[in-house]
Scaffold this active site. Structure first.
Site, PDB file in Angstrom:
ATOM      1  N   PRO A  14       2.416   4.155   0.049  1.00 43.58           N
ATOM      2  CA  PRO A  14       2.542   5.594  -0.224  1.00 43.58           C
ATOM      3  C   PRO A  14       1.628   6.366   0.718  1.00 43.58           C
ATOM      4  O   PRO A  14       0.470   6.014   0.890  1.00 43.58           O
ATOM      5  CB  PRO A  14       2.077   5.718  -1.682  1.00 43.58           C
ATOM      6  CG  PRO A  14       1.225   4.518  -1.925  1.00 43.58           C
ATOM      7  CD  PRO A  14       1.770   3.437  -1.050  1.00 43.58           C
ATOM      8  N   CYS A 112      -6.668   7.126  -5.039  1.00 43.95           N
ATOM      9  CA  CYS A 112      -6.927   8.201  -4.079  1.00 43.95           C
ATOM     10  C   CYS A 112      -8.292   8.831  -4.321  1.00 43.95           C
ATOM     11  O   CYS A 112      -8.551   9.369  -5.392  1.00 43.95           O
ATOM     12  CB  CYS A 112      -5.849   9.277  -4.164  1.00 43.95           C
ATOM     13  SG  CYS A 112      -6.095  10.575  -2.941  1.00 43.95           S
ATOM     14  N   GLY A 212      -5.229  -3.436   5.459  1.00 41.59           N
ATOM     15  CA  GLY A 212      -5.431  -4.235   6.662  1.00 41.59           C
ATOM     16  C   GLY A 212      -5.078  -3.571   7.982  1.00 41.59           C
ATOM     17  O   GLY A 212      -5.224  -4.188   9.042  1.00 41.59           O
ATOM     18  N   ALA A 238       0.038   0.952   5.446  1.00 50.11           N
ATOM     19  CA  ALA A 238       0.061   2.403   5.585  1.00 50.11           C
ATOM     20  C   ALA A 238      -0.047   2.786   7.060  1.00 50.11           C
ATOM     21  O   ALA A 238       0.973   3.018   7.716  1.00 50.11           O
ATOM     22  CB  ALA A 238      -1.058   3.041   4.766  1.00 50.11           C
TER      23      ALA A 238
END
Ligand SMILES: Cc1cc2nc3c(=O)[nH]c(=O)nc-3n(C[C@H](O)[C@H](O)[C@H](O)COP(=O)(O)O)c2cc1C
Length: 455
Positions: A14, A112, A212, A238
């Site tokens: 996300p 987050c 990573g 991401a």
């Protein structure tokens, strides 16, 4: 639906702004198994209306200010995970119910660290409130038909991290994504593979290793290395995917120029918000953001201008023409004002046509339809004037076509005129709103119209 699996998969993480439809489809093309949408805040989503966009062939969740908060399509339905930001079990469930038929799974963001997320008790703030975590996840697991997952960061000690994930497992979630960094660590800090590994060993549900991108995962083969290093079932990327989503391809990395073009084609095809398109392209440009191409992208204000920067004007125009053709087809579909011959009724006679025919027989002026659209859900209401009297259904309809037919039905019933094909049934009470809309469906207007959603 086949049901999505979280075992042995590679996922697009996300990412706010990055994880919109064009990027998700591109990641799927290159080989991602599962794609997460950007975090969407429960309060904003709860106000959204679900709209089937027949021109784009998407499902849009549209906010009261007409912004499309979440756009998805059939192609990704068994692959897309809807991530929400929430601190409230009831609201979380409301939003999950709103989207569950259009997504493969629902995820709660518990990692987050940004203030906008934590100040409402959402995101990483949840990590210090395990009772709340449990309440939210239990409510979702019990209340929705799709798998529920969550994404966390690691806690200050191994013991705390393991016991949290064990507690999460007990709620019945299908998988947990673990970003191997502490709450206060920045993305440039090294990822703690040992924490992910300890968690993966302590629970039986799939753990999705994340974090990573910076130093460990740069190419497709690195994904497998990261999976081994963490002992996790799955891997979630991401930044590596944001910089070049072809990292998911087992064929190897493609030049980012090629990838940007493919991205832009999806952005055009799905009418992506131009500022969002620019943002994603700039992430892919990285250090080339000040190059001539980068400057052109930054100066562009519309998808058309961005297309010029990439020499994709022709693709842009062709796509616009195709979309316009579809729009026109849907529009003409909604105006069935074919001439009606005396004694020779077409098989698909509609209330509007019947009313027109009746008006002619009575030597009245042609019925006049006036339709308004309200902004909160973009639905329509039509008023028809016949013999200087106005008739209107109390229902707000999904399309102009339905609204006009509803007005015609009301008029026919108030005037006591049998409604042609559907006139066999007893004249129903026009106050009954559901009756009106059911009759509309019976009257043969099966194809619903598109509601356009300007972004
Ligand atoms: C641009 C950007 C936006 C992000 N937005 C979200 C988000 O909406 N929800 C979330 O759980 N994590 C979000 N993250 C965190 C990533 O999902 C991921 O946990 C983090 O970047 C570490 O993974 P990586 O090393 O593969 O980049 C975001 C990261 C980036 C770079």
């Amino acid at each position: 639906s086949m049901g999505v699996s979280f075992s042995n998969i590679t996922a697009l993480a996300p990412m706010v702004r990055v994880g919109t439809l064009p990027m998700r489809l591109l990641a799927l093309d290159y080989g991602a198994d599962v794609v997460y949408c950007e975090e969407l805040i429960d309060i904003k989503m709860a106000q959204c209306q679900r709209v089937e966009n027949e021109v784009l062939q998407t499902v849009d969740f549209v906010a009261p200010d007409d912004r499309v908060m979440f756009r998805t399509c059939e192609r990704e339905r068994d692959r897309v995970v809807f991530q929400m930001g929430t601190a409230d079990p009831d609201r979380a469930l409301t939003v999950a119910k709103l989207v569950e038929k259009d997504v493969a799974a629902v995820d709660v963001n518990m990692g987050c660290p940004k203030e906008y997320s934590t100040k409402g008790g959402m995101g990483a703030a949840l990590l210090s409130d395990p009772d709340k975590i449990e309440a939210i996840l239990r409510k979702l697991v019990a209340g929705v038909s799709v798998p529920v997952t969550c994404k966390i960061r690691i806690l200050p000690s191994l013991e705390e991290t393991i016991s949290l994930v064990q507690r999460i497992q007990k709620t019945g979630v299908t998988a947990v994504a673990v970003h191997g960094r502490f709450k206060e660590e920045r993305p440039r800090h090294p990822v703690h593979c040992d924490y992910i590994q300890a968690v993966a060993q302590a629970v039986s549900i799939p753990i999705i290793a994340n974090g990573g991108s910076l130093d460990l995962v740069k190419t497709n083969t690195d994904i497998e290395e990261f999976r081994k290093a963490t002992g996790a079932s799955s891997v979630m990327l991401a930044r590596a995917a944001m910089w070049n989503p072809s990292v998911f391809s087992s064929q190897g990395l493609l030049p980012v120029e090629t990838v940007m073009e493919e991205y832009l084609k999806y952005a055009i095809r799905y009418d992506n918000n131009a500022f969002n398109t620019k943002y994603c392209l700039c992430q892919m440009l990285r250090d080339k953001v000040e190059s001539p191409l980068g400057k052109q992208v930054q100066a562009a204000q519309t998808n058309a201008e961005i297309s010029e920067a990439y020499g994709l004007q022709e693709f842009y125009q062709q796509t616009q023409d195709q979309l316009q053709a579809r729009r026109d087809a849907l529009q003409s579909d909604s105006q069935p004002d074919r001439p009606v011959m005396d004694g020779d009724y077409p098989p698909q006679i509609t209330p509007k046509m019947f009313l027109l025919e009746w008006s002619r027989k009575e030597k009245l002026e042609q019925p006049l339809y006036e339709t308004v659209q309200r902004s909160q859900d973009r639905s329509f209401q039509s008023t028809v004037t016949v013999a200087e009297k106005k008739y209107r259904s109390t229902l707000w309809e999904k399309s102009k076509k339905f609204a006009e037919q509803a007005a015609a039905i009301v008029c026919l019933r108030v005037l006591g005129i049998p409604e042609g094909r559907i006139g066999e049934e007893d004249s129903a009470d026009i106050q009954q709103e559901t009756e009106t809309s059911e009759t509309l469906v019976v009257s043969g207007n099966q194809s619903s119209c598109c509601v356009e959603t300007g972004v």
